[in-house]
Motif scaffolding. Structure first.
Motif, mmCIF file in Angstrom:
data_model
loop_
_atom_site.group_PDB
_atom_site.id
_atom_site.type_symbol
_atom_site.label_atom_id
_atom_site.label_comp_id
_atom_site.label_asym_id
_atom_site.label_seq_id
_atom_site.Cartn_x
_atom_site.Cartn_y
_atom_site.Cartn_z
ATOM 1 N N ASP A 136 0.801 -1.340 0.184
ATOM 2 C CA ASP A 136 0.015 -0.066 -0.092
ATOM 3 C C ASP A 136 0.849 1.363 -0.032
ATOM 4 O O ASP A 136 0.573 2.203 0.759
ATOM 5 N N ILE A 137 1.953 1.433 -0.588
ATOM 6 C CA ILE A 137 2.775 2.439 -0.820
ATOM 7 C C ILE A 137 3.159 2.658 -2.170
ATOM 8 O O ILE A 137 4.115 3.087 -2.578
ATOM 9 N N GLN A 138 2.282 2.377 -3.246
ATOM 10 C CA GLN A 138 2.395 2.645 -4.643
ATOM 11 C C GLN A 138 2.678 3.776 -5.030
ATOM 12 O O GLN A 138 3.486 4.023 -5.962
ATOM 13 N N TRP A 139 2.082 4.972 -4.440
ATOM 14 C CA TRP A 139 2.358 6.146 -4.847
ATOM 15 C C TRP A 139 3.654 6.629 -4.425
ATOM 16 O O TRP A 139 4.207 7.730 -4.985
ATOM 17 N N PHE A 140 4.072 6.184 -3.518
ATOM 18 C CA PHE A 140 5.260 6.599 -2.892
ATOM 19 C C PHE A 140 6.563 5.665 -3.856
ATOM 20 O O PHE A 140 7.541 6.573 -4.166
ATOM 21 N N LEU A 141 6.319 4.749 -4.102
ATOM 22 C CA LEU A 141 7.241 3.958 -5.160
ATOM 23 C C LEU A 141 7.243 4.445 -6.687
ATOM 24 O O LEU A 141 8.363 4.177 -7.375
ATOM 25 N N LEU A 142 6.215 4.745 -6.994
ATOM 26 C CA LEU A 142 6.173 5.180 -8.655
ATOM 27 C C LEU A 142 6.964 6.192 -8.779
ATOM 28 O O LEU A 142 7.759 5.821 -9.786
ATOM 29 N N PRO A 143 7.004 7.410 -8.236
ATOM 30 C CA PRO A 143 8.126 8.245 -8.655
ATOM 31 C C PRO A 143 9.499 7.629 -8.466
ATOM 32 O O PRO A 143 10.440 8.258 -9.390
ATOM 33 N N VAL A 144 9.765 7.153 -7.400
ATOM 34 C CA VAL A 144 11.337 6.197 -7.216
ATOM 35 C C VAL A 144 11.355 5.277 -8.633
ATOM 36 O O VAL A 144 12.482 5.276 -9.039
ATOM 37 N N GLY A 145 10.543 4.665 -8.879
ATOM 38 C CA GLY A 145 10.554 3.623 -10.108
ATOM 39 C C GLY A 145 10.704 4.572 -11.393
ATOM 40 O O GLY A 145 11.754 4.385 -12.254
ATOM 41 N N ILE A 146 10.027 5.949 -11.552
ATOM 42 C CA ILE A 146 10.512 6.720 -12.917
ATOM 43 C C ILE A 146 11.959 7.204 -12.784
ATOM 44 O O ILE A 146 12.494 7.217 -13.808
ATOM 45 N N LEU A 147 12.512 7.671 -11.604
ATOM 46 C CA LEU A 147 13.801 7.965 -11.495
ATOM 47 C C LEU A 147 15.000 6.961 -11.654
ATOM 48 O O LEU A 147 15.753 7.435 -12.621
ATOM 49 N N LEU A 148 14.524 5.779 -11.133
ATOM 50 C CA LEU A 148 15.610 4.737 -11.585
ATOM 51 C C LEU A 148 15.262 4.197 -12.985
ATOM 52 O O LEU A 148 16.383 3.893 -13.494
ATOM 53 N N GLY A 149 14.370 4.322 -13.612
ATOM 54 C CA GLY A 149 14.030 4.020 -15.106
ATOM 55 C C GLY A 149 14.665 5.081 -15.960
ATOM 56 O O GLY A 149 15.347 4.619 -16.975
ATOM 57 N N VAL A 150 14.715 6.222 -15.538
ATOM 58 C CA VAL A 150 15.368 7.316 -16.201
ATOM 59 C C VAL A 150 16.929 7.158 -16.181
ATOM 60 O O VAL A 150 17.630 7.355 -17.200
ATOM 61 N N LEU A 151 17.243 6.700 -14.831
ATOM 62 C CA LEU A 151 18.944 6.346 -14.779
ATOM 63 C C LEU A 151 19.181 5.360 -15.580
ATOM 64 O O LEU A 151 20.197 5.255 -16.363
#
Length: 251
Positions: free
Chosen positions: A73-88
């Motif tokens: 239940d922390i999907q909206w916290f992990l989503l921006p983290v995932g985007i940043l890691l994806g850009v990297l």
């Protein structure tokens, strides 16, 4: 009064120096962005898989972290983290594919090994073309923690005698310091151009920096017995691509 005027002038000079430094940093950042954009455009035209791979990396990592977040239940916290890691990850993919393209174009051209050695990162001491032929075959010398590495490029039947001669001369001056000899190429027993830097970094560390300094001063006495001047790089845009690769590493 004089002290007040002097302090005022010093403060003004300091402000001007800070402003100039800030402007220089802004200009350097602008140039790096311009280099990245140019490199991206060139690579995109030649590499049809570049965009799908970069987009796939961003979307794929973001989706995976989002799904993991759903469990806790922390999907909206992990989503921006995932985007940043994806850009990297996309930048890493971009850098590696640019490097592969550059080495692919350089492979087999005169001066390619010298250009690759000039791009070595770390405390390597590179001396290009310590021996050469009129056909632009050459032997280059690298001093590093492994010892002395002689790197030859050109036709094997011509560079092998040059390599043996330089190794014999070098051995007289470096004592028991290890000497490695490499021929750059794609035949059996040779080191491919794209693997040259990796090959050097995997060699064992046998000497320290102080020994490197001593060896460098001894070998400088040998001078350079080069043939015709080697090309500065295997590609007309070699210098620009070198700058692009450094920019990618900074990112």
């Amino acid at each position: 009064m004089a002290n007040g005027k002097t302090s005022g002038k010093a403060g003004k000079a300091t402000k001007e120096a800070k402003a100039a430094a800030k402007a220089a940093r802004r200009q350097a950042s602008k140039e790096r962005r311009s280099q990245l954009w140019q490199a991206f455009q060139l690579q995109r035209k030649e590499d049809k898989l570049l965009l799908p791979l970069m987009i796939g990396a961003v979307v794929g990592i973001a989706v995976v972290l989002f799904l993991i977040g759903l469990i806790f239940d922390i999907q909206w916290f992990l989503l921006p983290v995932g985007i940043l890691l994806g850009v990297l990850a996309a930048f890493v993919i971009f850098g590696r594919r640019v490097q592969r393209t550059v080495y692919g174009k350089a492979d087999g051209q005169a001066g390619a090994a010298a250009w690759a050695l000039d791009n070595l990162q770390g405390g390597w001491r590179v001396t290009n073309t310590i021996a050469g032929t009129t056909q632009l075959d050459a032997v280059h010398r690298v001093i590093g923690r492994p010892g002395v590495i002689l790197v030859a490029e050109g036709a094997p039947q011509r560079v092998k005698p040059l390599l043996a001669q330089e190794k014999k001369k070098t051995a007289r001056l470096v004592g028991d310091t290890p000497i490695y000899d490499i021929v750059v190429g794609n035949d059996e027993g040779q080191v491919p151009l794209a693997q040259l830097q990796k090959y050097l970094t995997k060699l064992p560390r046998n000497i320290d920096t102080k020994r490197m300094d001593s060896i460098e001063s001894r070998l400088s006495a040998l001078g350079s017995r080069s043939g015709p001047a080697m090309p500065k790089g295997p590609l007309p845009g070699g210098a620009k691509m070198k700058g692009v690769q450094r920019t990618i590493r900074r990112r």
